[in-house]
Design a protein around this motif. Structure first.
Motif, mmCIF file in Angstrom:
data_model
loop_
_atom_site.group_PDB
_atom_site.id
_atom_site.type_symbol
_atom_site.label_atom_id
_atom_site.label_comp_id
_atom_site.label_asym_id
_atom_site.label_seq_id
_atom_site.Cartn_x
_atom_site.Cartn_y
_atom_site.Cartn_z
ATOM 1 N N PRO A 191 0.854 -1.380 -0.248
ATOM 2 C CA PRO A 191 -0.047 0.038 0.167
ATOM 3 C C PRO A 191 0.940 1.255 -0.122
ATOM 4 O O PRO A 191 1.657 1.497 0.887
ATOM 5 C CB PRO A 191 -0.760 -0.068 1.242
ATOM 6 N N ALA A 192 0.926 2.211 -1.261
ATOM 7 C CA ALA A 192 1.679 3.263 -1.496
ATOM 8 C C ALA A 192 1.334 4.303 -0.030
ATOM 9 O O ALA A 192 2.343 4.828 0.136
ATOM 10 C CB ALA A 192 1.576 3.841 -2.714
ATOM 11 N N GLN A 250 2.283 -1.174 5.922
ATOM 12 C CA GLN A 250 3.261 -1.510 4.879
ATOM 13 C C GLN A 250 4.025 -2.876 5.454
ATOM 14 O O GLN A 250 4.291 -3.797 4.713
ATOM 15 C CB GLN A 250 4.272 -0.501 4.695
ATOM 16 N N ALA A 251 4.535 -2.683 6.461
ATOM 17 C CA ALA A 251 5.338 -3.963 7.256
ATOM 18 C C ALA A 251 4.293 -5.239 7.078
ATOM 19 O O ALA A 251 5.033 -6.290 6.720
ATOM 20 C CB ALA A 251 5.538 -3.851 8.530
ATOM 21 N N PHE A 259 10.460 -0.308 2.555
ATOM 22 C CA PHE A 259 10.301 -2.012 2.448
ATOM 23 C C PHE A 259 10.450 -2.596 1.034
ATOM 24 O O PHE A 259 9.542 -2.171 0.090
ATOM 25 C CB PHE A 259 8.822 -2.258 2.874
ATOM 26 N N GLY A 260 11.412 -3.220 0.777
ATOM 27 C CA GLY A 260 11.601 -4.069 -0.302
ATOM 28 C C GLY A 260 11.422 -5.630 -0.495
ATOM 29 O O GLY A 260 10.418 -5.879 0.815
ATOM 30 N N MET A 261 11.798 -6.310 -1.254
ATOM 31 C CA MET A 261 11.407 -7.554 -1.546
ATOM 32 C C MET A 261 12.122 -8.336 -0.278
ATOM 33 O O MET A 261 11.461 -9.398 0.305
ATOM 34 C CB MET A 261 11.480 -8.297 -2.668
ATOM 35 N N CYS A 262 13.454 -8.067 0.052
ATOM 36 C CA CYS A 262 14.135 -8.907 1.121
ATOM 37 C C CYS A 262 14.427 -8.146 2.211
ATOM 38 O O CYS A 262 14.850 -8.833 3.188
ATOM 39 C CB CYS A 262 15.474 -9.191 0.175
ATOM 40 N N GLY A 263 14.066 -6.924 2.574
ATOM 41 C CA GLY A 263 14.255 -6.210 3.687
ATOM 42 C C GLY A 263 14.038 -4.934 3.448
ATOM 43 O O GLY A 263 13.651 -4.383 2.454
#
Length: 238
Positions: free
Chosen positions: A125-126, A133-134, A227-231
């Protein structure tokens, strides 16, 4: 003479603090996925862990500790595992295209067969709060881990069908975006290569005028703790 002024070779650089949320198999870490056109590399700067990879050659775990340099080519499904405060400098090909769309998460087949369903599951969610988001990032990660574990079980059992089907579905899912990706490549890595060719041609002719056009660039992250794909990512413009 025009000189390419992006990061060397049109790579992109980011700083990654790998998620430490636990998953259904008891490990902590990021969201399994692959890239379709780009290689990606890790320089480990702190902590410890490993990267789990899955290719048509099988499953593999590569340890990650400070000083380690690991990279992999397109098609490598990769999952970062955080054992103790894993922090990485990430090098991404083609001006950061891996973080700008050249990735497909290892969701179950029903998600890949429906672009709308995939997009809904993969998009954070932008305008969401930090907690929202987390939560969305963790849910997304857990869905991808479930799919990854299923692909791993099939591959280790000697059944290449599910992995091959995932490759085919991933390629079909991104096919509408390849024109945009080509433009990014032309303006980035291809332009950098052409600039080097012009410099070599000039030097071969005994010309040195491009040396007088030298510039120095310095940047701070354009976003922090994204918040990215891996961290959580600190991202630099490139």
């Amino acid at each position: 003479m025009t000189t390419f002024e992006g990061l060397p070779g049109a790579v992109a650089v980011s700083h990654l603090r790998v998620y430490d949320w636990p998953t259904e198999d008891g490990l902590r870490g990021g969201t399994p996925h692959l890239h379709l056109t780009c290689s990606e590399g890790y320089v480990v700067v702190a902590g410890s862990g490993c990267v789990q990879t899955l290719t048509s050659s099988g499953f593999q775990e590569t340890p990650l500790a400070p000083g380690a340099l690991v990279w992999f080519t397109p098609g490598t499904i990769h999952r970062l595992v955080n054992e103790d405060g894993l922090r990485i400098v990430v090098l991404m090909q083609n001006s950061g295209l891996p973080e700008a769309g050249d990735a497909v998460l290892t969701f179950a087949p029903r998600f890949l067969a429906d672009p709308g369903l995939y997009r809904e599951a993969a998009t954070l969610p932008a305008d969401g709060t930090e907690d929202e988001q987390a939560c969305a990032a963790r849910t997304r990660r857990d869905l991808a881990v479930q799919g990854f574990l299923a692909l791993r079980r099939a591959t280790e059992a000697g059944d290449p069908g599910p992995l091959a089907a995932f490759h085919k579905a991933a390629a079909e899912l991104v096919r509408p975006r390849t024109a945009d990706w080509r433009a990014r490549w032309q303006q980035g890595a291809a332009a950098a290569s052409r600039a080097t060719g012009r410099h070599l041609d000039a030097l071969a002719r005994g010309e040195d005028t491009h040396l007088a056009d030298a510039r120095v660039h310095a940047e701070q992250p354009s976003s922090r703790a994204r918040f990215g794909m891996c961290g959580r990512l600190d991202v630099y413009p490139g």
